[in-house]
Design an enzyme around this catalytic site. Structure first.
Site: not given
Ligand code: NAD
Length: 349
Positions: A81, A182-186
């Site tokens: 990483k 957390g309603i982001g990408s995942v």
């Molecule tokens: P992202 O930035 O697209 O989404 C994260 C979301 O969480 C954002 O909308 C943010 O506003 C919200 N957030 C942050 N802190 C918060 C809290 N305290 N309470 C509620 N919501 C909160 O990120 P992502 O790509 O969706 O990744 C989310 C998690 O999944 C991370 O821990 C990341 O390391 C893990 N992950 C992601 C991937 C991937 O392919 N994107 C793969 C493996 C693991």
């Protein structure tokens, strides 16, 4: 100040590299935990850290997690990483990314990067102008690779279904209540997939407007980020930050299972035991969230297309089942069983 190998998160990492490029302002760390199974693969995080020890600690923890994740996903790749230390204003320039690409190149293929928090597939293109050891590049439809988020969401969706089956004995997600943090990408992708099969959703994001918009669109309810982990639900799905499962939050959980995409969900090793002792089924994070690395790993290895990515993601539930079964048989928490299997796969005790 202590040396890197004195830090609590040092786990016999093969090497930890510090890079600085004064001209572009790049300060970066690449941690290689293991190359036992192949080149150390894991994304690069662009983040503002309070101090450099926190940045090294993050790289140590995340790279170890990647060794475990890649091994459990059946990929011929080790774990690494990188973190790029951002300034307070998070200034990211093409010169900095190119300097980072040269840093990767200097390791001769022992480390392969991809996007993580704060990085995009366009950034991978810039890094790729200096090194071929990069994945997560934009791809054509039908190819492996590109943004790992949707693949991660798909794997977490299948893992949530497996948790529903194991904890509730149900074959369908219809009317099952899932609370997503957390309603982001995942988390956003997961919410859509669950809504598509009739699940009942409660959603929270620090961007509360975003949670409300998703809830309105998908027919769920939005709650404040402080309340989400204690919502009475069948499944709680952490999809935001790490270290959210703590002594305190676990005591407040009112669910049958925790299954979500965030990395490093347990604050400490003991928290895995706390979940187990409360009878809450836990899907170890690096097992359930491997969809993204399967996607970009196969892209880098040139070993298959989108259909192959989906075939491999479909095996995530089997791996969770194997962990849960061994946990039930041994009385060891699922988190510890997963660590034990992963360590064995990478030739460690
Ligand atoms: P992202 O930035 O697209 O989404 C994260 C979301 O969480 C954002 O909308 C943010 O506003 C919200 N957030 C942050 N802190 C918060 C809290 N305290 N309470 C509620 N919501 C909160 O990120 P992502 O790509 O969706 O990744 C989310 C998690 O999944 C991370 O821990 C990341 O390391 C893990 N992950 C992601 C991937 C991937 O392919 N994107 C793969 C493996 C693991």
């Amino acid at each position: 100040m202590s040396a890197t190998w004195d830090l609590p998160d040092f786990d016999d990492h093969e090497s930890v590299h510090l890079f600085r490029d004064p001209e572009s302002g790049l300060s970066a760390i690449i941690a290689i935990h293991s190359t036992h199974l192949g080149p150390a693969a894991g994304g690069v995080r662009f983040w503002h850290y309070q101090d450099s020890t926190l940045a090294i600690t993050d790289a140590l923890r995340l790279s170890r997690g990647m060794s475990f994740k890649n091994a459990m996903a059946g990929l011929p790749m080790g774990g690494g990483k990188a973190v790029i230390l951002a300034d307070k204003a998070s200034t990211k320039t093409p010169e900095m990314l190119r300097a980072f690409g040269r840093s990767i190149e200097s390791l001769g293929g022992r480390y392969v990067t991809a996007e993580d928090v704060g990085m995009t597939d366009d950034d991978m293109v810039v890094i790729g102008s200096e090194t071929e050891h990069v994945s997560g590049l934009p791809v054509e439809t039908g190819e492996a690779g590109g943004d790992p988020g949707p693949s991660t969401a798909m794997g977490v969706f299948l893992g949530v279904k497996a948790a529903i089956k194991r904890a509730l004995g149900k074959d369908s997600v219809a009317d099952v209540h899932v609370a997503i943090q957390g309603i982001g990408s995942v988390g956003g992708g997961l919410a859509r997939l669950l809504a598509g099969e009739g699940a009942r959703l409660t959603l929270a994001d620090v961007n509360e407007e975003r949670a409300r918009a998703f809830a309105a669109d998908l027919g769920g309810e939005a709650v404040s980020p402080d309340a989400i982990l204690a919502v009475e639900a069948d499944i709680v799905s952490p999809c935001a930050l790490g270290a959210v499962l703590t002594e305190r939050s676990i005591a407040e959980l009112r669910c049958a299972a925790v299954a979500g995409g965030a990395n490093n969900q347990l604050e400490t090793r003991e928290d895995g035991r706390r979940l187990f002792d409360r009878g809450i089924l836990y899907a170890p994070d690096y097992v359930i969230n491997a969809g993204g690395i399967i996607n970009v790993g196969l892209e880098y290895l040139g070993q298959g297309d989108r259909a192959e990515v989906e075939t491999r993601i479909a095996k995530i539930p089997e791996r969770l089942e194997q962990v849960w079964q061994e946990s039930a048989e041994t009385g060891d928490p699922a988190s510890e069983v997963a660590d034990r299997i992963a360590r064995r796969l990478i030739g460690r005790r």
